[in-house]
Design a protein around this motif. Structure first.
Motif, mmCIF file in Angstrom:
data_model
loop_
_atom_site.group_PDB
_atom_site.id
_atom_site.type_symbol
_atom_site.label_atom_id
_atom_site.label_comp_id
_atom_site.label_asym_id
_atom_site.label_seq_id
_atom_site.Cartn_x
_atom_site.Cartn_y
_atom_site.Cartn_z
ATOM 1 N N UNK A 58 0.903 -1.264 0.280
ATOM 2 C CA UNK A 58 -0.026 0.107 -0.011
ATOM 3 C C UNK A 58 0.841 1.176 0.148
ATOM 4 N N UNK A 59 0.443 2.360 -0.714
ATOM 5 C CA UNK A 59 0.917 3.634 -0.639
ATOM 6 C C UNK A 59 0.933 4.059 0.746
ATOM 7 N N UNK A 60 2.031 4.893 1.074
ATOM 8 C CA UNK A 60 2.331 5.595 2.496
ATOM 9 C C UNK A 60 1.085 6.818 2.441
ATOM 10 N N UNK A 61 -0.125 6.804 3.004
ATOM 11 C CA UNK A 61 -1.064 7.847 2.897
ATOM 12 C C UNK A 61 -1.608 8.180 4.241
ATOM 13 N N UNK A 62 -1.703 9.592 4.467
ATOM 14 C CA UNK A 62 -1.983 10.105 5.664
ATOM 15 C C UNK A 62 -2.520 11.561 5.341
ATOM 16 N N UNK A 63 -3.350 12.195 6.177
ATOM 17 C CA UNK A 63 -3.762 13.519 5.869
ATOM 18 C C UNK A 63 -2.819 14.620 5.433
ATOM 19 N N UNK A 64 -1.669 14.347 6.341
ATOM 20 C CA UNK A 64 -0.712 15.265 5.957
ATOM 21 C C UNK A 64 -0.067 14.913 4.622
ATOM 22 N N UNK A 65 0.215 13.843 4.228
ATOM 23 C CA UNK A 65 0.697 13.274 2.880
ATOM 24 C C UNK A 65 -0.530 13.883 1.724
ATOM 25 N N UNK A 66 -1.635 13.708 1.949
ATOM 26 C CA UNK A 66 -2.435 14.017 1.141
ATOM 27 C C UNK A 66 -2.359 15.591 0.886
ATOM 28 N N UNK A 67 -2.479 16.246 1.749
ATOM 29 C CA UNK A 67 -2.217 17.604 1.770
ATOM 30 C C UNK A 67 -1.052 18.094 1.032
ATOM 31 N N UNK A 68 0.122 17.262 1.517
ATOM 32 C CA UNK A 68 1.352 17.435 0.528
ATOM 33 C C UNK A 68 1.323 17.481 -1.059
ATOM 34 N N UNK A 69 0.490 16.176 -1.137
ATOM 35 C CA UNK A 69 0.409 15.914 -2.671
ATOM 36 C C UNK A 69 -0.420 17.099 -3.435
ATOM 37 N N UNK A 70 -1.254 17.647 -2.692
ATOM 38 C CA UNK A 70 -2.258 18.746 -3.017
ATOM 39 C C UNK A 70 -1.390 19.987 -3.319
#
Length: 410
Positions: A227-239
């Motif tokens: 699985x990809x490493x995902x969290x709220x902070x990571x999703x925000x970082x992608x955005x």
């Protein structure tokens, strides 16, 4: 002398990754040039359908599906073959996932157990956890020969304590040959691109590393159990990352009058590219080119048709170099750092963690579009140097096999 050598090519095969595809095709050419077309080549993969987009099986070339829990399958394949080649460029690193590193080290261990010769073929070294550094020191030392594609990679292996023989050459993709029909492919696909195209080849740094877990959200699944490493902070970082790329693309369009190609060197880059385009003011001036749709020959020809490339992908820089395409890198690991050091382009390598990165990127883009001569000699000299070194790969492989009693072409 032994005939019909059985060669196992273990790498990141079948992921719709332009760099891996170019490397694999070039390596197959190397092997056939050395051993003839009747050499028996086997390519393991997690995705046979993707691999067969550009490789057709026949009596001398086999595609071997393996399980994502790979230990048994790899051991069996190593036992059945005469020689093991590790063909993934990102061989000794855990930036993407430790599982890939463990697959290569496990294959090396199996080759040693079965007394089968093994060679790491033009590979790189990157970030490693303390545990993985210890593992590389122990298992990579069992390799019969390691060819690194940069001198800094060789130095890092020695620093880790790897005892295997090490030589430095260059990436196999430098010898990759495109199809003649693809020479003008960008103009055919995008007739409006006559005003010039700047290519952006981004990576979503916030997806990595892929981690092993028994379950997780479906949208984060790479291939079970990864699985990809995902969290709220990571999703925000992608955005935020997508927004910054979008702002730079709009600036290039508005200030420079160029069109922008979003280059997805791996299928996994597509969601970020779509997100970037959706955030732009001028999306009609943008086209997405993905390795999911286009093979390595087409993607390479597109790269070589660019006026300027801004890349986070190592192989975008490598495959565009022959055409002396101006380039800037936004790096997050050692691969681009080592490559740019050898090219003398350190001033054009930007750290994605820097607070000034987007300001500096704008500055470098302006500089190169206004003064392309600043890079052109470095690019020309760099390609000549790297293609010469890359051509040593089959020479070294030929000598390696001859020493072990296999018949090679003269």
């Amino acid at each position: 002398m032994k005939k019909n050598l059985k060669v196992l090519l273990l790498g990141y095969n079948g992921a719709n990754n332009t760099g891996s595809e170019a490397r694999l095709l070039a390596i197959i050419e190397d092997i056939r040039a050395i051993l003839g077309n009747e050499a028996l080549i086997t390519i393991p993969t997690l995705n046979k359908e993707n691999l067969e987009r550009y490789l057709k099986e026949d009596k001398f070339l086999k595609v071997a599906p393996i399980s994502s829990i790979f230990f048994f399958d790899i051991r069996k394949l190593v036992k059945e073959h005469d020689v093991l080649l590790l063909v993934e460029g990102s061989c000794y690193m855990d930036t993407w996932t430790s599982a890939l590193l463990w697959a290569f080290l496990w294959a090396t261990k199996c080759a040693k157990d079965f007394k089968k010769p093994s060679i790491a073929y033009a590979v790189d070294v990157g970030h490693l956890s303390s545990f993985n550094r210890w593992l590389v020191k122990r298992e990579a030392s069992k390799t019969d020969l390691i060819l690194t594609r940069t001198e800094s990679a060789a130095q890092e292996l020695q620093k880790i304590g790897v005892k295997a023989p090490i030589q430095t050459t260059a990436d196999c993709a430098f010898t990759f040959k495109t199809e003649k029909d693809d020479d003008e492919i960008l103009k055919e696909i995008w007739p409006e691109s006559d005003s010039g195209v700047v290519g952006l080849a981004p990576i979503d740094f916030y997806l990595w590393p892929v981690v092993m877990r028994p379950w997780g959200k479906k949208e984060n699944l790479y291939k079970w159990p990864y699985y990809y490493s995902r969290s709220k902070s990571r999703v925000d970082g992608s955005e935020r990352l997508a927004l910054k790329w979008a702002e730079e693309a709009d600036r290039i369009i508005e200030k420079r009058g160029k069109r922008v190609a979003l280059i997805c060197m791996e299928e996994l880059d597509e969601p970020l590219a779509v997100c970037i385009k959706n955030k732009m003011k001028k999306p009609e001036m943008v086209k997405i080119f993905s390795s999911r749709k286009y093979n390595a020959s087409t993607m390479t020809s597109i790269l070589r048709s660019l006026e300027l490339l801004v890349t986070s992908r190592y192989h975008a820089g490598v495959l565009s170099l022959e055409a002396q395409v101006l380039q800037i890198a936004i790096g997050h690991d050692t691969r681009l750092r080592g490559f740019y050091k050898e090219l003398g382009l350190e001033n054009y390598l930007l750290d994605y963690m820097s607070s000034e990165i987007w300001y500096k990127l704008e500055e470098k883009v302006n500089e190169l579009l206004e003064n392309p001569e600043a890079q052109q000699k470095l690019l020309k000299d760099g390609f000549i140097q790297h293609i010469g070194r890359a051509r040593k790969n089959p020479e070294i492989l030929k000598g390696f096999l001859q020493e072990r009693g296999w018949k090679v072409k003269t």
